[in-house]
Design a protein around this motif. Structure first.
Motif, PDB file in Angstrom:
ATOM      1  N   PHE A 159       0.832  -1.197   0.000  1.00  0.00           N
ATOM      2  CA  PHE A 159       0.000   0.000   0.000  1.00  0.00           C
ATOM      3  C   PHE A 159       0.871   1.253   0.000  1.00  0.00           C
ATOM      4  N   ASP A 160       0.370   2.312  -0.602  1.00  0.00           N
ATOM      5  CA  ASP A 160       1.073   3.588  -0.587  1.00  0.00           C
ATOM      6  C   ASP A 160       1.220   4.092   0.840  1.00  0.00           C
ATOM      7  N   ASN A 161       2.375   4.704   1.124  1.00  0.00           N
ATOM      8  CA  ASN A 161       2.658   5.360   2.405  1.00  0.00           C
ATOM      9  C   ASN A 161       2.675   4.402   3.590  1.00  0.00           C
ATOM     10  N   VAL A 162       2.910   3.103   3.341  1.00  0.00           N
ATOM     11  CA  VAL A 162       3.062   2.128   4.419  1.00  0.00           C
ATOM     12  C   VAL A 162       4.450   1.497   4.286  1.00  0.00           C
ATOM     13  N   LYS A 163       5.232   1.546   5.357  1.00  0.00           N
ATOM     14  CA  LYS A 163       6.613   1.075   5.304  1.00  0.00           C
ATOM     15  C   LYS A 163       6.794  -0.326   5.881  1.00  0.00           C
ATOM     16  N   GLY A 164       5.848  -0.797   6.673  1.00  0.00           N
ATOM     17  CA  GLY A 164       6.029  -2.058   7.386  1.00  0.00           C
ATOM     18  C   GLY A 164       6.034  -3.272   6.479  1.00  0.00           C
ATOM     19  N   GLN A 165       6.663  -4.346   6.969  1.00  0.00           N
ATOM     20  CA  GLN A 165       6.725  -5.615   6.257  1.00  0.00           C
ATOM     21  C   GLN A 165       5.713  -6.626   6.795  1.00  0.00           C
TER      22      GLN A 165
END
Length: 217
Positions: free
Chosen positions: A168-174
């Motif tokens: 998703f855009d603007n989400v950094k988590g794995q």
């Protein structure tokens, strides 16, 4: 989603409603009268808040079985690791201060501190019969603090796929995000489900495997 007469769209913020209505003027496949502002954690399902044709469906048990509720609810929790030290933002106050928190905290306990748990429980209890499609973390099936939630939310899991959160855009988590499809008019009989896993590859998002997801007991 090709028949605009069978599609409704709601959102919390009026600004987002205005954006949708502006897109309708530029050809989006929706009816302006089917787009409305709605606070899912506080507003009631009544004629003051819902389009009358949608309200008629919600109030009819037979028609509700043809209703698909498609949501991407917020994942805000009651706090984070920094909250006790006073350096984190307690987003869960949004959940704790809502009418749905008051309504369902006796039923689902600490899971009610998470906003999307309130979304799911309200749909299960108040729109029972509908098909529910929703994005969320896997806490709903695995987290210990969702144990009471799972005891009540007994909808049948019809389908599930997993993707990395940073898809998703603007989400950094794995961490994994699941897209769940539930039948609220059927009861879960199995405590394990085989989910497809997707990830972004050079040629686009592709299925890369499968994973057995167990409902924690």
């Amino acid at each position: 989603l090709t028949n605009k007469y069978n599609i409704w769209a709601s959102t919390l913020d009026k600004q987002d409603v205005d954006v949708m209505k502006d897109r309708i003027k530029n050809g989006a496949n929706l009816l302006e009268s089917h787009v409305f502002q709605f606070d899912f954690l506080n507003d009631e399902f009544d004629c003051g808040k819902l389009p009358l044709d949608l309200l008629a469906i919600i109030q009819n048990p037979a028609e509700r079985k043809r209703l698909v509720v498609y949501i991407n609810p917020p994942y805000a929790e009651a706090g984070n690791a920094r909250t006790p030290q006073g350096t984190g933002e307690n987003k869960g106050l949004v959940a704790r201060g809502s009418a749905m928190h008051t309504r369902y905290v006796p039923t689902i306990g600490s899971a009610s501190n998470e906003m999307y748990a309130l979304f799911l429980m309200r749909i299960y209890k108040e729109l029972n019969g509908a098909i529910l499609g929703q994005f969320s973390k896997l806490k709903v099936v695995q987290a210990p603090n969702f144990q009471r939630f799972r005891e009540v939310f007994q909808a049948k899991l019809e389908s599930l796929f997993l993707i990395p959160a940073n898809t998703f855009d603007n989400v950094k988590g794995q961490f994994p995000i699941g897209f769940f499809v539930w039948r609220t008019d059927s009861k879960r009989e199995e405590n394990m489900f085989c989910a497809n896993i997707y990830a972004e590859q050079e040629e686009g998002i592709k299925q890369i495997g499968e994973k057995n997801i167990h409902f924690a007991q």
